[in-house]
Write a protein that holds these residues in place. Structure first.
Motif, PDB file in Angstrom:
ATOM      1  N   GLN A  87       0.792  -1.113  -0.023  1.00 15.05           N
ATOM      2  CA  GLN A  87      -0.046  -0.059  -0.034  1.00 15.05           C
ATOM      3  C   GLN A  87       0.806   1.297   0.143  1.00 15.05           C
ATOM      4  O   GLN A  87       0.639   2.251  -0.713  1.00 15.05           O
ATOM      5  N   SER A  90       2.044   1.739  -3.351  1.00 16.54           N
ATOM      6  CA  SER A  90       0.894   2.388  -4.222  1.00 16.54           C
ATOM      7  C   SER A  90       0.353   3.610  -3.946  1.00 16.54           C
ATOM      8  O   SER A  90       0.027   4.229  -4.924  1.00 16.54           O
ATOM      9  N   ASP A  91       0.337   3.949  -2.636  1.00  9.25           N
ATOM     10  CA  ASP A  91       0.407   5.400  -2.286  1.00  9.25           C
ATOM     11  C   ASP A  91       1.244   6.392  -3.025  1.00  9.25           C
ATOM     12  O   ASP A  91       0.919   7.437  -3.625  1.00  9.25           O
ATOM     13  N   VAL A  97      -9.218   7.385  -4.951  1.00 12.45           N
ATOM     14  CA  VAL A  97      -8.539   6.139  -4.242  1.00 12.45           C
ATOM     15  C   VAL A  97      -7.849   6.680  -3.267  1.00 12.45           C
ATOM     16  O   VAL A  97      -8.068   5.964  -1.969  1.00 12.45           O
ATOM     17  N   LEU A  98      -6.795   7.515  -3.270  1.00 13.21           N
ATOM     18  CA  LEU A  98      -6.129   8.128  -1.959  1.00 13.21           C
ATOM     19  C   LEU A  98      -7.183   8.559  -0.946  1.00 13.21           C
ATOM     20  O   LEU A  98      -6.916   8.256   0.166  1.00 13.21           O
ATOM     21  N   TYR A  99      -7.913   9.278  -1.432  1.00  5.71           N
ATOM     22  CA  TYR A  99      -8.915   9.910  -0.345  1.00  5.71           C
ATOM     23  C   TYR A  99      -9.801   8.759   0.504  1.00  5.71           C
ATOM     24  O   TYR A  99     -10.049   8.512   1.719  1.00  5.71           O
ATOM     25  N   GLY A 100     -10.199   7.954  -0.359  1.00  6.82           N
ATOM     26  CA  GLY A 100     -10.908   6.505   0.098  1.00  6.82           C
ATOM     27  C   GLY A 100     -10.052   5.862   1.073  1.00  6.82           C
ATOM     28  O   GLY A 100     -10.611   5.334   1.951  1.00  6.82           O
ATOM     29  N   ARG A 101      -8.919   5.917   0.819  1.00  2.00           N
ATOM     30  CA  ARG A 101      -7.910   4.932   1.685  1.00  2.00           C
ATOM     31  C   ARG A 101      -7.673   5.637   3.039  1.00  2.00           C
ATOM     32  O   ARG A 101      -7.341   5.187   4.166  1.00  2.00           O
ATOM     33  N   HIS A 102      -7.606   7.089   2.781  1.00  3.88           N
ATOM     34  CA  HIS A 102      -7.015   7.616   4.039  1.00  3.88           C
ATOM     35  C   HIS A 102      -7.807   8.777   4.485  1.00  3.88           C
ATOM     36  O   HIS A 102      -7.640   9.390   5.720  1.00  3.88           O
ATOM     37  N   HIS A 103      -8.888   8.936   4.125  1.00  2.77           N
ATOM     38  CA  HIS A 103      -9.922  10.082   4.701  1.00  2.77           C
ATOM     39  C   HIS A 103     -10.443   9.908   6.052  1.00  2.77           C
ATOM     40  O   HIS A 103     -10.462  10.585   6.912  1.00  2.77           O
ATOM     41  N   ARG A 155      -8.494   7.994   8.481  1.00  2.00           N
ATOM     42  CA  ARG A 155      -7.463   8.391   9.425  1.00  2.00           C
ATOM     43  C   ARG A 155      -7.161  10.011   9.438  1.00  2.00           C
ATOM     44  O   ARG A 155      -6.915  10.393  10.684  1.00  2.00           O
ATOM     45  N   SER A 175       0.918   8.263   4.085  1.00  2.00           N
ATOM     46  CA  SER A 175       0.062   8.510   5.127  1.00  2.00           C
ATOM     47  C   SER A 175       0.542   9.455   6.291  1.00  2.00           C
ATOM     48  O   SER A 175       0.069  10.398   7.074  1.00  2.00           O
TER      49      SER A 175
END
Length: 187
Positions: free
Chosen positions: A3, A6-7, A24-30, A32, A72
């Motif tokens: 990840q 890929s980030d 995609v980035l938003y979906g992964r980290h919003h 947190r 992150s």
């Protein structure tokens, strides 16, 4: 592909204007970003606003990401900066909030009222008495349960600096709590 790797790919694509990569980035980290922001600003609407500001910054500054830390970590650093700026703008609002919090809850007995005041209000007030650098370290270590190594990465400072700041933050917080009449210091 991990990840983290890929980030970094997503950030490179965002720098080229790829909206799908941003989604995609938003979906992964919003989540947190929201939780970290909420811990700092202590207001759900303000934390929601922070998400927008953080990811807008990511969109604008993706090309400046140097990869010296994990994506992150970069996101939490941006969140921290935005949260501290929001808190500085909110000083007047916080005074009103303090007045509202001072209103006694009639369902609590006097001992509970004093206990609540001594712990949550005093701790919150004492935390604001720390420098932003010390407050941030305390937040990451105690509220987000990050290791010294992780905090060093998030903040972008050496591990020994984290340890030093944590030592002085705990010492200062203990003094502030004692001055506020709270017997027990920071754990």
């Amino acid at each position: 592909m991990t990840q983290a790797a890929s980030d970094e790919v997503l950030i490179a694509r965002i720098a080229q204007g790829d909206r799908l990569a941003m989604q995609v980035l938003y979906g992964r980290h919003h989540v947190r970003v929201y939780r970290f922001g909420l811990r700092l600003v202590r207001d759900e609407q303000a934390a929601e606003d922070l998400i927008s500001e953080v990811f807008l910054d990511v969109w604008r500054q993706a090309g400046k990401f140097e990869g010296r830390s994990a994506v992150s970590t970069w996101l939490l650093a941006i969140t921290r900066f935005k949260a501290l700026s929001a808190l500085r703008r909110r000083k007047d609002f916080e005074l009103d909030e303090d007045a509202a919090n001072a209103i006694e809850d009639t369902s609590d007995d006097p001992e509970t009222v004093v206990q609540k005041k001594d712990t949550s209000e005093a701790l919150r007030e004492c935390l604001t008495g720390l420098s932003p650098e010390h407050r941030e370290i305390v937040d990451l270590v105690y509220y987000h349960e990050k290791s010294v190594e992780e905090v060093a990465e998030i903040v972008g400072i050496p591990e020994n600096t984290v340890k030093t700041r944590l030592f002085y933050a705990r010492k200062k917080l203990a003094e502030l709590l004692k001055a506020a009449g709270v017997e027990r210091g920071w754990p």
